[in-house]
Scaffold this active site. Structure first.
Site, short mmCIF file in Angstrom:
data_model
loop_
_atom_site.label_atom_id
_atom_site.label_comp_id
_atom_site.label_asym_id
_atom_site.label_seq_id
_atom_site.Cartn_x
_atom_site.Cartn_y
_atom_site.Cartn_z
CG ASN A 1 -1.76 1.20 1.39
OD1 ASN A 1 -1.86 2.02 0.48
ND2 ASN A 1 -2.39 1.34 2.55
CE LYS B 1 -0.20 3.26 4.68
NZ LYS B 1 -0.17 3.36 6.12
CG HIS C 1 -5.97 1.85 5.03
ND1 HIS C 1 -5.51 2.88 5.82
CD2 HIS C 1 -4.96 0.95 4.96
CE1 HIS C 1 -4.27 2.59 6.20
NE2 HIS C 1 -3.92 1.43 5.69
CD GLU D 1 -2.99 5.52 6.62
OE1 GLU D 1 -2.95 5.49 5.39
OE2 GLU D 1 -2.12 5.00 7.35
CD GLU E 1 -3.69 -2.48 7.45
OE1 GLU E 1 -2.51 -2.56 7.12
OE2 GLU E 1 -4.46 -1.61 7.01
N GLY F 1 2.27 2.56 10.76
CA GLY F 1 3.21 3.66 10.55
C GLY F 1 3.90 4.13 11.82
CB SER G 1 5.03 -1.41 12.20
OG SER G 1 4.64 -0.05 12.35
P1 PGA Z 1 2.67 0.45 7.74
O1 PGA Z 1 1.21 0.61 7.08
O2 PGA Z 1 3.23 -0.84 7.21
O3 PGA Z 1 3.44 1.66 7.31
O4 PGA Z 1 2.46 0.39 9.22
C1 PGA Z 1 0.36 -0.50 6.92
C2 PGA Z 1 -0.94 -0.07 6.28
O5 PGA Z 1 -1.43 1.03 6.59
O6 PGA Z 1 -1.52 -0.79 5.47
#
Ligand code: PGA
Length: 262
Positions: free
Chosen positions: A11, A13, A99, A101, A171, A177, A217
Site C-alpha cells: 500500500n 498510500k 483502510h 486512514e 490492522e 506507521g 509496521s
Molecule cells: P505500515 O502501514 O506498514 O506503514 O504500518 C500498513 C498499512 O497502513 O496498510
C-alpha cells in the site's frame, strides 16, 4: 502448501511520483519474477495506475494491480470520486476498502465501507477489507468488540458465494506507521477471533478459506515470525512497501511461510 495461498499487498498510500513509482514497480517485478506460492498486489496512487499497469504487463509479471479506494456509485455527479468501472478500465484487480486512514482521517463509516465492499464484489472485483482497533480501544480491552463490529457491519449482506474474492486485513491502528508491531501472539489471537466470527456469520468452510492478513509496521525483519502464525495469511505493507528490497523480502517470507504450513 498451505490451504490458503498467502497474500501480500504493498500500500503505497499518498507516496511516490510517476518516476519513483515506476522504478519501485520495476524493482518489485524483477525481484519477484520467479516466485510463486503467493499472491502479490501493489496499490499505487490513482494517477499512476495506468503507468504501473503498463510496467506489470510489459514484464509479464504476476504482480497484480490494486487501488487504494473507490466510490460505490457507477457514475454521476460525485466530484472527485473514482468508480468501479473506471478502476476496471485501468486494469485494477484488488481494491482496499475501509483502510484505517480512510476511517480515521477521512471519516468513513462502517455503512459506507459496506456499500463499497458490496459494490466491488457484485461487480466481480477483489476486495481487501481492512479492520482494526485504535490504541484507546485496545487499552480499554475493547479490541474484540470493535473488530467484530467492523467485520459484521462491513460484510453485511455479502453472501458466502462472494467471500472467495475478499481478503480481510487486520490492522491495529496503533501499529500503522508507528514502528510498533503487534506481537505475533497478539496478532494471531485477533486473527483467530476474526476467523471464528466468520465461521459464525457464514460457515466453517468460508472461515477456513478466507485469507486474513496482518498490517501495521510489518518489516523485512519481523515478517517471517508474523506470517508463521497459523491464522496469519500474509500482510498489508505500508512504509516497507516503498523500499524495493524490503518489500521483496517480505513477499518471499510470506511464500516461505505458506509452504511451511500444513
Ligand atoms: P505500515 O502501514 O506498514 O506503514 O504500518 C500498513 C498499512 O497502513 O496498510
Amino acid at each position: 502448501m498451505a490451504t490458503r495461498k498467502p497474500f501480500v499487498g504493498g500500500n503505497w498510500k499518498m507516496n511516490t511520483n510517476r518516476s519513483t513509482g515506476s522504478d519501485l514497480a520495476r524493482g518489485v517485478v524483477d525481484g519477484l519474477m520467479t516466485l510463486d506460492g503467493v499472491d502479490t498486489c501493489i496499490f499505487p496512487p490513482f494517477p499512476y495506475l495506468l503507468t504501473i499497469r503498463a510496467i506489470l504487463r510489459d514484464r509479464g509479471s504476476a504482480v497484480r494491480l490494486g487501488a487504494q479506494d473507490v466510490f460505490h456509485q457507477p457514475d454521476g455527479a460525485f466530484t472527485g470520486e473514482v468508480s468501479i468501472p473506471m478502476l476496471k478500465d485501468c486494469g485494477v484487480q484488488h481494491t482496499l476498502v475501509g483502510h484505517s486512514e480512510r476511517r480515521q482521517v477521512i471519516g468513513e463509516k462502517d455503512e459506507l465501507i459496506n456499500k463499497k465492499a458490496r459494490a466491488l464484489l457484485e461487480a466481480g472485483c477483489d476486495v481487501v477489507f481492512c479492520v482494526g482497533e485504535t490504541l484507546e480501544e485496545r487499552q480499554a480491552g475493547h479490541q474484540e468488540i470493535v473488530n467484530a463490529r467492523q467485520v459484521r457491519t462491513g460484510l453485511a449482506e455479502i453472501p458466502a458465494s462472494l467471500m472467495e474474492r475478499l481478503v480481510i486485513a487486520y490492522e491495529p491502528v496503533w501499529a500503522i506507521g508507528t514502528g510498533k508491531t503487534a506481537t505475533p501472539q497478539d496478532a494471531q489471537e485477533m486473527h483467530r477471533q476474526i476467523r471464528e466470527l466468520i465461521a459464525r456469520m457464514y460457515n466453517a468452510d468460508v472461515a477456513s478459506r478466507v485469507r486474513i492478513i496482518y498490517g501495521g509496521s510489518v518489516k523485512a525483519d519481523n515478517a517471517a515470525e508474523l506470517f508463521a502464525q497459523p491464522d496469519i495469511d500474509g500482510g498489508l505493507i505500508g512504509g516497507a512497501s516503498l523500499k524495493t528490497a524490503d518489500f521483496v523480502t517480505i513477499v518471499k517470507a510470506a511464500a516461505e511461510a505458506g509452504r511451511a504450513k500444513p
